[in-house]
Design an enzyme around this catalytic site. Structure first.
Site, PDB file in Angstrom:
ATOM      1  N   SER A 111       1.092   4.233  -2.582  1.00  0.00           N
ATOM      2  CA  SER A 111       1.801   3.823  -1.381  1.00  0.00           C
ATOM      3  C   SER A 111       0.912   2.908  -0.527  1.00  0.00           C
ATOM      4  CB  SER A 111       2.266   5.072  -0.620  1.00  0.00           C
ATOM      5  OG  SER A 111       3.108   4.744   0.454  1.00  0.00           O
ATOM      6  N   HIS A 136       5.506   1.742  -3.975  1.00  0.00           N
ATOM      7  CA  HIS A 136       6.920   2.016  -3.715  1.00  0.00           C
ATOM      8  C   HIS A 136       7.287   1.452  -2.347  1.00  0.00           C
ATOM      9  CE1 HIS A 136       6.016   6.254  -1.780  1.00  0.00           C
ATOM     10  NE2 HIS A 136       5.483   5.269  -1.098  1.00  0.00           N
TER      11      HIS A 136
END
Length: 207
Positions: A111, A136
């Site tokens: 992330s 993501h």
């Protein structure tokens, strides 16, 4: 009850920071291990990316710039990600300071951790061979009245678009591919991350 004390001790021991003692002609001096590594211009970003983490990393980057604006800084990352705003504070400071900031993933950069890994100076982004990288889109948990949810949704969409464009800039991928590849959790090996442009080198030994 007899087994509780050892478990408590183990939990406390995990939070202990080792102390390094250096001896010179002027006597002994002790440092916690992170302060000693800071002298070598190594900054650790470990655990969740939050405001506290960001404040510590930003302060260390600014301090090292003031110490020597021409010498590289190394940012070692082992993080599952976290707050976008906290991560962007680190990102902007990495771009702001004069020294190149080299990044290295050990363990996991997911992330916002992966975003910061990719944001290191070009040619100076590394991962260890068994590290994992995951990208993501930003996560949101909108609550409240319909108008509040709409405001939060617009902000999340803005952040997603902004992060996609920045990631495209740092990886060399086009924005459309970044958008597709970050639609869901996308895990990569070190070699995959190198091929994607998130890092430049897979390091097996220190040069």
């Amino acid at each position: 009850m007899a087994s509780q004390a050892p478990r408590d001790f183990e939990a406390q021991a995990l939070g202990l920071v080792p102390i390094v003692v250096e001896t010179s002609g002027r006597g002994e001096r002790s440092y916690d291990i992170y302060s000693r590594l800071l002298k070598e211009r190594i900054v650790f970003m470990v655990g969740e990316v939050n405001d506290q983490t960001a404040n510590l990393v930003v302060a260390q980057l600014l301090f090292l710039e003031s110490e020597n604006p021409d010498k590289d800084i190394s940012l070692y990352i082992n993080s599952p990600g976290g707050s976008v705003s906290a991560g962007m504070a680190i990102y902007d400071t990495m771009q702001f300071v004069k020294p190149d900031v080299s990044t290295l993933c050990m363990g996991l950069a997911a992330s916002m951790g992966a975003f910061l890994l990719a944001s290191g100076a070009k040619g100076k982004r590394y991962a260890l061979p068994n590290a994992r990288v995951m990208i993501h889109q930003p996560l949101g948990g909108a609550r409240g009245q319909a108008s509040d949810i709409e405001i939060q949704a617009r902000e999340i969409l803005y952040l997603r678009d902004r992060l996609n464009h920045l990631l495209a800039h740092h990886t060399g991928q086009d924005v459309e591919r970044i958008a597709r590849d970050t639609d869901r959790d996308n895990f990569m090996s070190s070699e995959d991350a190198k091929a994607y442009g998130l890092i430049d080198h897979v390091s097996t030994k220190r040069p």
